[in-house]
Design an enzyme around this catalytic site. Structure first.
Site, PDB file in Angstrom:
ATOM      1  N   TYR A 136       0.901  -1.166   0.000  1.00  0.00           N
ATOM      2  CA  TYR A 136       0.000   0.000   0.000  1.00  0.00           C
ATOM      3  C   TYR A 136       0.926   1.199   0.000  1.00  0.00           C
ATOM      4  O   TYR A 136       0.864   2.047   0.862  1.00  0.00           O
ATOM      5  CB  TYR A 136      -0.824  -0.109   1.292  1.00  0.00           C
ATOM      6  CG  TYR A 136      -1.921   0.879   1.554  1.00  0.00           C
ATOM      7  CD1 TYR A 136      -2.980   1.056   0.661  1.00  0.00           C
ATOM      8  CD2 TYR A 136      -1.936   1.609   2.743  1.00  0.00           C
ATOM      9  CE1 TYR A 136      -4.005   1.930   0.956  1.00  0.00           C
ATOM     10  CE2 TYR A 136      -2.976   2.491   3.049  1.00  0.00           C
ATOM     11  CZ  TYR A 136      -4.008   2.646   2.146  1.00  0.00           C
ATOM     12  OH  TYR A 136      -5.048   3.508   2.447  1.00  0.00           O
ATOM     13  N   HIS A 171      -2.009   7.563  -3.248  1.00  0.00           N
ATOM     14  CA  HIS A 171      -3.181   6.693  -3.091  1.00  0.00           C
ATOM     15  C   HIS A 171      -3.646   6.644  -1.634  1.00  0.00           C
ATOM     16  O   HIS A 171      -4.839   6.807  -1.348  1.00  0.00           O
ATOM     17  CB  HIS A 171      -2.847   5.283  -3.596  1.00  0.00           C
ATOM     18  CG  HIS A 171      -3.924   4.274  -3.339  1.00  0.00           C
ATOM     19  ND1 HIS A 171      -5.175   4.332  -3.922  1.00  0.00           N
ATOM     20  CD2 HIS A 171      -3.944   3.182  -2.524  1.00  0.00           C
ATOM     21  CE1 HIS A 171      -5.911   3.318  -3.506  1.00  0.00           C
ATOM     22  NE2 HIS A 171      -5.197   2.606  -2.647  1.00  0.00           N
ATOM     23  N   ARG A 213     -11.746   9.169   5.695  1.00  0.00           N
ATOM     24  CA  ARG A 213     -11.517   9.557   7.091  1.00  0.00           C
ATOM     25  C   ARG A 213     -11.474  11.080   7.224  1.00  0.00           C
ATOM     26  O   ARG A 213     -12.509  11.731   7.240  1.00  0.00           O
ATOM     27  CB  ARG A 213     -10.233   8.908   7.620  1.00  0.00           C
ATOM     28  CG  ARG A 213     -10.415   7.418   7.959  1.00  0.00           C
ATOM     29  CD  ARG A 213      -9.159   6.841   8.584  1.00  0.00           C
ATOM     30  NE  ARG A 213      -7.997   7.002   7.715  1.00  0.00           N
ATOM     31  CZ  ARG A 213      -7.595   6.110   6.812  1.00  0.00           C
ATOM     32  NH1 ARG A 213      -8.252   4.990   6.664  1.00  0.00           N
ATOM     33  NH2 ARG A 213      -6.550   6.333   6.048  1.00  0.00           N
ATOM     34  N   ASP A 253      -5.356  -5.226  -9.527  1.00  0.00           N
ATOM     35  CA  ASP A 253      -5.914  -5.781  -8.285  1.00  0.00           C
ATOM     36  C   ASP A 253      -7.389  -5.399  -8.203  1.00  0.00           C
ATOM     37  O   ASP A 253      -7.774  -4.433  -7.543  1.00  0.00           O
ATOM     38  CB  ASP A 253      -5.124  -5.205  -7.103  1.00  0.00           C
ATOM     39  CG  ASP A 253      -5.510  -5.858  -5.797  1.00  0.00           C
ATOM     40  OD1 ASP A 253      -6.060  -6.967  -5.837  1.00  0.00           O
ATOM     41  OD2 ASP A 253      -5.261  -5.255  -4.743  1.00  0.00           O
ATOM     42  N   GLN A 283     -15.836  -4.223   0.332  1.00  0.00           N
ATOM     43  CA  GLN A 283     -14.683  -3.871   1.160  1.00  0.00           C
ATOM     44  C   GLN A 283     -15.087  -3.015   2.364  1.00  0.00           C
ATOM     45  O   GLN A 283     -14.650  -3.260   3.493  1.00  0.00           O
ATOM     46  CB  GLN A 283     -13.669  -3.116   0.290  1.00  0.00           C
ATOM     47  CG  GLN A 283     -12.350  -2.794   0.995  1.00  0.00           C
ATOM     48  CD  GLN A 283     -11.298  -2.248   0.018  1.00  0.00           C
ATOM     49  OE1 GLN A 283     -11.490  -2.288  -1.200  1.00  0.00           O
ATOM     50  NE2 GLN A 283     -10.198  -1.764   0.546  1.00  0.00           N
ATOM     51  N   TYR A 338     -14.101  -4.940   5.994  1.00  0.00           N
ATOM     52  CA  TYR A 338     -12.648  -4.874   6.215  1.00  0.00           C
ATOM     53  C   TYR A 338     -12.222  -4.589   7.653  1.00  0.00           C
ATOM     54  O   TYR A 338     -11.025  -4.725   7.965  1.00  0.00           O
ATOM     55  CB  TYR A 338     -11.999  -3.887   5.248  1.00  0.00           C
ATOM     56  CG  TYR A 338     -11.885  -2.467   5.740  1.00  0.00           C
ATOM     57  CD1 TYR A 338     -12.998  -1.652   5.816  1.00  0.00           C
ATOM     58  CD2 TYR A 338     -10.654  -1.960   6.149  1.00  0.00           C
ATOM     59  CE1 TYR A 338     -12.888  -0.351   6.272  1.00  0.00           C
ATOM     60  CE2 TYR A 338     -10.546  -0.657   6.602  1.00  0.00           C
ATOM     61  CZ  TYR A 338     -11.661   0.145   6.666  1.00  0.00           C
ATOM     62  OH  TYR A 338     -11.547   1.422   7.121  1.00  0.00           O
ATOM     63  N   LYS A 348     -11.410  -8.376  -2.521  1.00  0.00           N
ATOM     64  CA  LYS A 348     -10.198  -8.457  -3.322  1.00  0.00           C
ATOM     65  C   LYS A 348      -9.998  -9.833  -3.947  1.00  0.00           C
ATOM     66  O   LYS A 348      -9.460  -9.935  -5.046  1.00  0.00           O
ATOM     67  CB  LYS A 348      -8.980  -8.183  -2.427  1.00  0.00           C
ATOM     68  CG  LYS A 348      -8.959  -6.787  -1.831  1.00  0.00           C
ATOM     69  CD  LYS A 348      -8.522  -5.763  -2.854  1.00  0.00           C
ATOM     70  CE  LYS A 348      -8.307  -4.399  -2.227  1.00  0.00           C
ATOM     71  NZ  LYS A 348      -7.759  -3.463  -3.207  1.00  0.00           N
ATOM     72  N   THR A 370      -1.918   0.275  -5.230  1.00  0.00           N
ATOM     73  CA  THR A 370      -2.341   1.199  -6.284  1.00  0.00           C
ATOM     74  C   THR A 370      -1.312   2.312  -6.469  1.00  0.00           C
ATOM     75  O   THR A 370      -0.894   2.927  -5.503  1.00  0.00           O
ATOM     76  CB  THR A 370      -3.700   1.823  -5.904  1.00  0.00           C
ATOM     77  OG1 THR A 370      -4.591   0.770  -5.598  1.00  0.00           O
ATOM     78  CG2 THR A 370      -4.247   2.665  -7.040  1.00  0.00           C
TER      79      THR A 370
END
Lengths: 430, 430
Positions: free
Chosen positions: A137, A142, A151, A242, A249, A253, A262, A358
């Protein structure tokens, strides 16, 4: 040992288009079914596929220490396990065999008939049997975009992000090569203003523009890999899509991470471009925004300048390029990812695959997912046929491409192209 | 086909101790190195290991459709891929061969010398090559304990927990058989009242008491497995110790889930006990506390009454049993887990492994981790040698055992026993 295969002045006696991803300086590795339905390991120059199993049987790799059946396999795992010295000898030899100044194979019509294939005569397979697949990640753009949307724009990055190349385990069994279509997944989602989930097709199917690297046997249980040795264990890279179901998700998650959102599919380009071939395209990585712990501090250039793009092709219209990004934007590089992954002693084996996460760039047209490009669907994209997209529609094909270019030499990855089909129908699809 | 191997009245001509986990009604499958350093697939009755590769070569499985080398392999994957009908034929045949009323092998001294081994003559290996490993989080007591400690006692369960058999992908490469020691992992942790991580050995190494099931080839990409068919694809179960580093986990796990806190090692018991052998021990599962979506609604008894215990053995003292739990406490059963895992079309293959998640029971002495048993270290456990433990010390051995018992027949799993060693030392350990 020198990488003579990278010599930019070399030309092949095989035809190579000016804009081909596969000049004689590339020499990627893949697995394909031949016109005789035999599975073999091969390489590619221009639009010609080359059967390495047959070349080896004909003696072209004599005096390189290889087992007789090393290329007559349905995966590259054993060849990759042979290590960098062997990969380099084989790649250099292939460059010699196909050099325009070498007449041996060029003038042997019988051998050429056995060894060379047009692309439409072969069927590309998964190049490796993937033992474990990890997804990182590692793009700051991203992670910032996702944190801003879901958030707090003022604290978009979580506290650990600038210290850890955050990653998680993915599913190997659903990794497929370019060309295999994917069904829209079903699953649980949570309607707005409800605390009870519903079941049905995902409404927010997305791609993620990534690259993935493939490793060789690296370490025993317990043994960390130092960051400056990590590249020794990286065989090469592929393009990686991906696939993600954003609505699944969102509900599933917490607290253990993405799962069914995923693991319905991830697609890769079928030719592994070696780290050796990418050697001329090394660049400096981004400057750390916070000090990094010593086990993550590296020397030299560990980033690579690889141009990336994503195109979306509706069922009956031409494709539209919707994103242009670059692998060099990654905040954490592959060496840091591998050092982090093994710092606790986790073993890495031949054929393991590690996705970058990503790869978004700094500008809105460089974002690597529909989630970011359309900002959660709030800014739909208009395609060249006039239709709009917030996420991926049934029968859309997502195509990712990537290449390096410098001083007239272009090394590319070809493409990973995957069509999204409607939800699986047990009566029709079985 | 009947499971005649389960006949409780059957006795073997091989000696079986009264409290053995491995009467003739068990017939588990495993992989071992023989005294001649040959790898083979085998089973076990009492304290005798049986070489199935040799038995097959000697003709004892004639007229069962098996390839010649099906048992002469270093994993059970191909045998498992043959499917339930074959597993059942083989298990029934083994029961016949070793039945006290069958003299054929019993009276053939030469064959017995080839086929039978004392346990100290063999070395157990991993029974399967694990393609993908998934870990669930299916004990409501465990999820509630963790939620109470780390979040909010009044809302200990997250909103999705009663709707989803929450799970995540784990790492296959670090799954090891009983007997292999594990090094204390190093990694990043965050000191109290700091926003900058430090690097060093984990101070909070923990076990997790789990069971794991092993699957056969179940579905193609895109195809879900209905909940009431799921057991068709479950070969059998093992004990599973999902080693965890709580301090590493706390810092790394947001937002993508646990990673290095888990993937330094997970240990399994080496004998796979088949679902067929566990048939007599089916029980009702817990009543759902909230309605479950149709794809998770099952018929019949899908839970199993398996007594579990954890013992902790310091370097130079006797073991102390510190936890007694039961597999039947699982809120989500294996059929629900497999139906959920595939509802989006994720493919499940032969040799895949799925962990239950920590199996905690309703009482404090049934909690399946040190985290819960010592309530985050606030209530240390006193061992029989007088020493105290909050988490696992270097050189401690964690031993998990499990067995079913009903009407005088006991079917057990043996044990998974793993010693924790100090941090890996590159000079000493390489």
């Amino acid at each position: 040992m020198q990488i003579s295969a990278n010599n930019p002045n070399r030309k092949s006696w095989l035809h190579v288009d000016k804009n081909s991803d596969f000049p004689i300086q590339n020499i990627p590795f893949g697995v394909f079914l031949t016109r005789d339905d035999i599975i073999t390991i091969g390489t590619r120059i221009g639009d010609t596929a080359i059967d390495l199993g047959a070349l080896h049987q004909l003696g072209y790799f004599d005096d390189i220490p290889l087992t007789d059946d090393i290329f007559l396999q349905d995966s590259l795992n054993d060849f990759i396990a042979d290590g960098r010295k062997t990969w380099r000898m084989v790649r250099n030899r292939i460059a010699d065999i196909f050099d325009e100044e070498n007449d041996t194979l060029k003038n042997n019509k019988k051998h050429k008939e056995i060894v060379l294939f047009r692309l439409d005569e072969i069927e590309m397979q998964l190049p490796v049997q993937i033992g474990d697949y990890t997804d990182f990640y590692s793009s700051i753009e991203h992670a910032t975009n996702v944190g801003t949307m879901f958030r707090d724009p003022d604290n978009a990055l979580l506290p650990n992000w600038l210290h850890i190349p955050v990653g998680y385990h993915g599913r190997s069994s659903s990794i497929i090569p370019s060309g295999i279509p994917v069904h829209r997944p079903q699953g649980q989602t949570i309607p707005a203003d409800s605390d009870t989930p519903v079941f049905g097709p995902s409404k927010l199917v997305d791609f993620e523009l990534e690259m993935a690297f493939i490793t060789t046997d690296a370490n025993d249980l317990g043994e960390p890999i130092p960051v400056n040795e990590a590249e020794e264990y990286i065989f090469g890279l592929v393009l990686f899509n991906d696939w993600s179901a954003r609505d699944i998700q969102k509900w599933e998650y917490v607290p253990l991470g993405p799962f069914l959102a995923k693991n319905f599919a991830s697609s890769i380009s079928p030719w592994i471009v070696t780290l050796d071939a990418l050697e001329p395209y090394r660049v400096e990585g981004p400057k750390p925004l916070k000090p990094q712990l010593p086990y993550l501090q590296y020397k030299g250039k560990k980033s690579f300048d690889i141009n990336l793009e994503v195109a979306l092709k509706p069922k009956t219209a031409k494709e539209t390029v919707i994103c242009k990004s670059n692998f060099k934007y990654m905040y954490w590089n592959m060496s840091q990812q591998l050092a982090h992954h093994t710092v606790n002693g986790c073993p890495v084996n031949s054929g393991d695959m590690m996705g970058s996460g990503t790869i978004s760039g700094p500008t809105p047209d460089s974002y690597g997912s529909m989630l970011e490009l359309t900002w959660k669907g709030s800014k739909p994209i208009t395609l060249e046929d006039g239709s709009e997209r917030k996420f991926i529609n049934d029968y859309d094909t997502v195509i990712m491409r990537g290449f390096c270019e410098k001083e007239g030499t272009r090394i590319g990855f070809g493409e990973v192209s995957t069509q999204l089909l409607p939800v699986y129908n047990p009566k029709k699809n079985k």
